[in-house]
Design an enzyme around this catalytic site. Structure first.
Site, PDB file in Angstrom:
ATOM      1  N   ASP A  32       0.840  -1.194   0.000  1.00  0.00           N
ATOM      2  CA  ASP A  32       0.000   0.000   0.000  1.00  0.00           C
ATOM      3  C   ASP A  32       0.872   1.239   0.000  1.00  0.00           C
ATOM      4  O   ASP A  32       2.085   1.168   0.259  1.00  0.00           O
ATOM      5  CB  ASP A  32      -0.926   0.005   1.219  1.00  0.00           C
ATOM      6  CG  ASP A  32      -2.273   0.659   0.925  1.00  0.00           C
ATOM      7  OD1 ASP A  32      -2.310   1.624   0.138  1.00  0.00           O
ATOM      8  OD2 ASP A  32      -3.294   0.200   1.473  1.00  0.00           O
ATOM      9  N   TYR A 157     -13.517   5.580 -14.220  1.00  0.00           N
ATOM     10  CA  TYR A 157     -13.458   4.523 -13.208  1.00  0.00           C
ATOM     11  C   TYR A 157     -14.063   3.232 -13.755  1.00  0.00           C
ATOM     12  O   TYR A 157     -13.452   2.158 -13.689  1.00  0.00           O
ATOM     13  CB  TYR A 157     -14.206   4.961 -11.955  1.00  0.00           C
ATOM     14  CG  TYR A 157     -14.416   3.863 -10.936  1.00  0.00           C
ATOM     15  CD1 TYR A 157     -13.392   3.522 -10.050  1.00  0.00           C
ATOM     16  CD2 TYR A 157     -15.616   3.165 -10.863  1.00  0.00           C
ATOM     17  CE1 TYR A 157     -13.573   2.509  -9.114  1.00  0.00           C
ATOM     18  CE2 TYR A 157     -15.808   2.151  -9.939  1.00  0.00           C
ATOM     19  CZ  TYR A 157     -14.784   1.824  -9.070  1.00  0.00           C
ATOM     20  OH  TYR A 157     -14.971   0.812  -8.158  1.00  0.00           O
TER      21      TYR A 157
END
Length: 262
Positions: A32, A157
Site C-alpha cells: 500500500d 473509473y
C-alpha cells in the site's frame, strides 16, 4: 499455511480480507501507499516494479495468492490516477508475480466493480487499455478531460474496471493451464473510507442504486461481505472457479439486468 499478498490492505475491503486470511493462519503481505509491509506508489512504474521485486525477495518459494485490490474511485478528482492505479497498477503487479503464483499453483483475485454492467464506461478507453496498453497515450488523452466533472471521473473509473474484467477473462485460460487460477470480484456499494469521504453528490448517486439484500435499510454493504468472497476465491475451495467475474453486490446487478444471464 499459505503466503498471500494484497494491494490496498491498509483500509476497507483489503484490510478486512487481510484480517480474515490472518485469522486462518496465513501470512499476509500488505502492499500500500501507507502503512503497508511494502510501501510503494502503484500508480507509478517504479512503485510497481519495486513491489514486484520486494515480493520476489520476500517469497522466493512462491505465493499462494495475490489479491489486487488497490484503487481509487471516480470521485477522487485525479483522472490520471484512476487510469494508472486502477488498471496499469493492477495488471503490472499481477503479471509481475505470475511466476511466484506458478511455483505454488496459487490464485489471483482482482477487484473490479458491479458498475461494469451499467453502461457508464467508455469503450474507446477500454479498448485502448486492453488492446494498446500504452499508459502514456491514455494519460495524454484523459489529461484534456474535465477532472471536476463527476460523471467524467465515474466514466473513467468504470472503464478501468471493465478493462480489468476483460483482462481477467482473456488471460484466465492460459494462466489456469499453467496452474494459476484468476478471478475477479465485482463489489456493489460498500461502506469504506473511500465512500465515507465522497461528496454529497457522489453519495446521492451511490444511494440511488438499490441493494436488494439491504431492502428497507439505509446502509451500504459491509467490507467483510466482499472480503469473505475474495478469501473463498483465493482458496482451494474455489479450485473449480476460473475466469469468473463474480458480482458481490447484494443483488443490484440482478435487479438492474434481470434478463441477462451471461
Amino acid at each position: 499455511m499459505g503466503i498471500y499478498a494484497i494491494t490496498g490492505a491498509s483500509s476497507g475491503i483489503g484490510a478486512k480480507t487481510k484480517e480474515l486470511l490472518m485469522q486462518q493462519g496465513h501470512k499476509v503481505i500488505n502492499i500500500d501507499l501507507k502503512d503497508g509491509d511494502i510501501c510503494v506508489n502503484l500508480a507509478s512504474q517504479e512503485g510497481r516494479q519495486s513491489a514486484v521485486d520486494q515480493l520476489h525477495t520476500m517469497c522466493p518459494d512462491g505465493l499462494d495468492g495475490m489479491i489486487c485490490n488497490a484503487g481509487v474511485s471516480g470521485a477522487c478528482g485525479n483522472l490520471g490516477l484512476i487510469i494508472s492505479l486502477n488498471y496499469f497498477g493492477t495488471v503490472a503487479v499481477a503479471n509481475g508475480v505470475y511466476d511466484l503464483l506458478k511455483k505454488k499453483h496459487g490464485s489471483c483475485v482482482v477487484t473490479v466493480s458491479n458498475t461494469i454492467s451499467q453502461g457508464a464506461g467508455r469503450k474507446d478507453i477500454v479498448d485502448l487499455l486492453n488492446n494498446i496498453g500504452d499508459e502514456k497515450r491514455v494519460l495524454s488523452l484523459v489529461s484534456s478531460m474535465d477532472s471536476t466533472n463527476l460523471s467524467v471521473g465515474n466514466s473513467l473509473y468504470v472503464s478501468t474496471k471493465y478493462a480489468l474484467a476483460r483482462w481477467v477473462r482473456r488471460v484466465s485460460a492460459t494462466w489456469a493451464a499453467n496452474g494459476v487460477r484468476i478471478n475477479a470480484v465485482a463489489p456493489g456499494n460498500v461502506h469504506t473510507a473511500m465512500t465515507a469521504t465522497m461528496s454529497t453528490t457522489a453519495k446521492m448517486a451511490l444511494n440511488a442504486l438499490p441493494i436488494p439484500t439491504k431492502y428497507g435499510q439505509e446502509c451500504l454493504m459491509a467490507p467483510e461481505e466482499i472480503a469473505e468472497v475474495m478469501v473463498f476465491l483465493a482458496s482451494d475451495s474455489a479450485r473449480g472457479v476460473n475466469g469468473n467475474i463474480m458480482f458481490v453486490d447484494g443483488g443490484t446487478d440482478a435487479l438492474l439486468n434481470t434478463e441477462k444471464v451471461y
